[in-house]
Design an enzyme around this catalytic site. Structure first.
Site, mmCIF file in Angstrom:
data_model
loop_
_atom_site.group_PDB
_atom_site.id
_atom_site.type_symbol
_atom_site.label_atom_id
_atom_site.label_comp_id
_atom_site.label_asym_id
_atom_site.label_seq_id
_atom_site.Cartn_x
_atom_site.Cartn_y
_atom_site.Cartn_z
ATOM 1 N N ILE A 109 0.861 -1.184 0.000
ATOM 2 C CA ILE A 109 0.000 0.000 0.000
ATOM 3 C C ILE A 109 0.893 1.229 0.000
ATOM 4 C CG2 ILE A 109 -1.751 1.280 1.284
ATOM 5 C CD1 ILE A 109 -2.774 -1.424 2.293
ATOM 6 N N TYR A 110 0.859 1.974 -1.094
ATOM 7 C CA TYR A 110 1.679 3.167 -1.269
ATOM 8 C C TYR A 110 0.770 4.301 -1.729
ATOM 9 C CZ TYR A 110 4.607 -0.950 -2.064
ATOM 10 O OH TYR A 110 5.181 -2.197 -1.973
ATOM 11 N N ARG A 111 0.937 5.462 -1.128
ATOM 12 C CA ARG A 111 0.072 6.571 -1.523
ATOM 13 C C ARG A 111 0.415 7.018 -2.939
ATOM 14 N NH1 ARG A 111 2.625 11.250 2.430
ATOM 15 N NH2 ARG A 111 4.052 12.186 0.898
ATOM 16 N N ARG B 299 4.474 6.709 -4.651
ATOM 17 C CA ARG B 299 5.429 6.982 -3.573
ATOM 18 C C ARG B 299 5.685 5.699 -2.770
ATOM 19 N NH1 ARG B 299 5.008 6.892 1.509
ATOM 20 N NH2 ARG B 299 6.466 7.946 2.879
ATOM 21 N N TRP B 300 6.796 5.051 -3.093
ATOM 22 C CA TRP B 300 7.190 3.873 -2.318
ATOM 23 C C TRP B 300 8.614 4.043 -1.820
ATOM 24 C CZ3 TRP B 300 5.872 0.244 -6.955
ATOM 25 C CH2 TRP B 300 6.722 0.503 -8.032
ATOM 26 N N ARG C 235 10.658 -1.123 0.442
ATOM 27 C CA ARG C 235 9.362 -1.794 0.305
ATOM 28 C C ARG C 235 9.347 -2.719 -0.904
ATOM 29 N NH1 ARG C 235 5.236 0.811 3.032
ATOM 30 N NH2 ARG C 235 4.026 -1.061 2.498
ATOM 31 N N GLY C 236 8.463 -3.714 -0.867
ATOM 32 C CA GLY C 236 8.446 -4.759 -1.881
ATOM 33 C C GLY C 236 8.286 -4.256 -3.296
ATOM 34 N N ASP D 167 1.021 13.823 6.706
ATOM 35 C CA ASP D 167 1.146 12.374 6.847
ATOM 36 C C ASP D 167 0.926 11.938 8.289
ATOM 37 O OD1 ASP D 167 3.662 12.498 8.264
ATOM 38 O OD2 ASP D 167 4.654 12.883 6.355
#
EC number: 4.1.1.98
Length: 487
Positions: A175-177, A189-190, A194-195, A287
């Protein structure tokens, strides 16, 4: 409890008074976030905004706004039952062969659940009842929320981003915004660890300048959503864990424009690609820290297809200073972490991530101390054992007579058992969330460990204090006469 899709879960929530439908016109620009924030802070229900201003599609917010609803989404009645899920994950992370027939029989329920791990691929799926492509693709027609007045643009928040690296069989869900920057453009945005970002990095090395396939599912079933935020082992796919949660195989179908498998019951799916050479400046956004973050360049996701269910529901949330939905998720999933940590460190009695610590930035650990230096070993273990705690800045270690979830107890332990010079461990140049503007360099900062345990020989040369304890006989006597005292 098994939920085939998001709608079955909403029906259950509504039956329990955990979902409210709002028919009044509400604007996705700021108003939905304000209503959701007030509702979450008082422990209120999930909200279905049925009449978003300027849109025909309803918006679901505050779905996991209480620990109870997180537990329900994972098929459990309350958060205490999540410990059992943690034990299952610990078993899957490091399975041990049975030591005898009796232990083998005891492990059968765990192995039986493994049968639900493989996904079930459907040829026809509800998430593709409506298909938009080419000029029909227009992200502005989705009721994407604008959460804070200082946010630069509307933001997709609950999208499950599905990727696959060139060398991996399993697909990754994260889950990335995603910032809206055009009718078919979003900024992905990751963070680098992250995977999805790791898959993208490997893709660029193996396929220079070739588009990277991506699909994003919005409004999946609760087990799949929560699998994407749970600390599962790196070798286990989120779809497989969702099958374990649900007690039946996760139903998926192939994306229309690529080979990625998507949740068959998702409300909306965005399909497309990331051009390795295309980036855009992301942010600022309010955030989970309660501040607006710095701007930074991230890859651009080009959407080529939108598929959805008829009468689709748009699932969204907001982030801000705790409590918010990520903080609630962190509080509930805390119970899942504990058995995983205890399998590696049996001396751990409790582990707590206070919600006000922005979900993961501060941890309190209680242990059965066994030797000098034990607290420092546990600190190092917390920082290194699970990737989820890579960004935890502060770790406080206390003895097992301290309640990790009671700040009064923890502060008492710090002020009576800790010498700042001897018992504070500082580590520099470690990975830090780039959103943490307090760090001197973006993505790189320090960590602090506080040893608030009783000191053993070798840790101090002084006679250690003896805790005051009440006389149990006097306590019993006063209990018996208490009602007669008029106090």
């Amino acid at each position: 409890m098994k939920y085939k899709d998001l709608r079955e879960f909403l029906t259950l929530l509504e039956g329990q008074g955990e979902l409210v439908r709002i028919k009044q016109e509400i604007d996705p620009y700021l108003e939905m976030a304000e209503i959701s924030d007030r509702t979450l802070r008082k422990g209120g229900p999930a909200i279905l905004f049925e009449n978003p201003k300027g849109y025909r599609m309803p918006v679901l917010c505050n779905l996991f706004g209480t620990p109870k609803r997180v537990a329900l989404g994972m098929g459990q009645e309350d958060t205490h039952a999540l410990r059992e899920l943690g034990k299952l994950l610990a078993f899957l992370k490091e399975p041990e062969p049975p030591k005898g027939f009796k232990e083998l029989i005891g492990q059968l329920p765990q192995w039986k659940q493994v049968l639900n791990m493989p996904s079930k691929v459907l040829g026809k799926a509800d998430c593709q009842q409506v298909v938009l492509s080419g000029d029909e693709v227009d992200l502005h027609k989705l009721p994407i929320m604008h959460c804070h007045q200082g946010d630069v643009a509307p933001l997709v928040t609950w999208g499950l981003t599905i990727t696959q690296g060139p060398y991996k069989k399993r697909q990754n869900l994260g889950i990335y915004r995603q910032q809206l920057i055009g009718k078919n453009k979003l900024i992905m945005r990751w963070l680098s660890h992250r995977g999805g970002a790791l898959d993208f990095h490997e893709w660029k090395e193996a396929n220079p300048d070739k588009p990277f396939p991506v699909s994003v599912a919005i409004g999946a079933d609760p087990a799949t959503i929560l699998a994407a935020v749970t600390p599962i082992p790196d070798t286990l796919s989120e779809y497989a864990f969702a099958g374990l949660l649900r007690g039946q195989k996760t139903e998926v179908t192939k994306s229309i424009s690529n080979d990625l498998e998507i949740p068959a019951s998702a409300e909306i799916v965005l399909e497309g690609y990331i051009d390795p050479n295309e980036t855009a400046l992301e942010g600022p956004y309010g955030d989970h820290t309660g501040y607006y973050n710095e701007q930074e360049y991230f890859p651009v996701f080009t959407v080529t297809h939108i598929t959805m269910r008829r009468d689709a529901i748009y699932h969204s949330t907001y982030t801000g200073r705790p409590p918010d939905e990520p903080a609630v998720l962190g509080e509930a999933l805390n119970e899942v972490f504990i058995p995983i940590l205890q399998k590696q460190f049996p001396e751990i009695v409790d582990f707590y991530l206070p919600p006000e610590g922005c979900s993961y930035r501060l941890a309190v650990v209680t242990i059965k101390k066994q030797y000098a230096g034990h607290a420092k070993r546990v600190m190092m273990g917390v920082w290194s054992f699970l990737r989820q705690f890579m960004y935890t800045k502060f770790v406080i270690v206390c003895d097992d007579d301290v309640n990790a979830r009671d700040w009064k107890d923890v502060i008492w332990a710090i002020t009576t058992r800790c010498d700042p010079s001897r018992d504070t461990t500082l580590i520099d140049h470690t990975p830090i969330d780039y959103l943490d503007f307090a760090s001197p360099i973006a993505g790189l900062g320090s960590k602090m460990g506080i040893d608030a345990t009783n000191k053993w020989p070798g840790e101090t040369s002084r006679e250690w204090g003896t805790p005051i304890k009440k006389d149990p006989n006097v306590v019993k006597l006063v209990d018996e006469i208490w009602d007669q005292l008029g106090l």
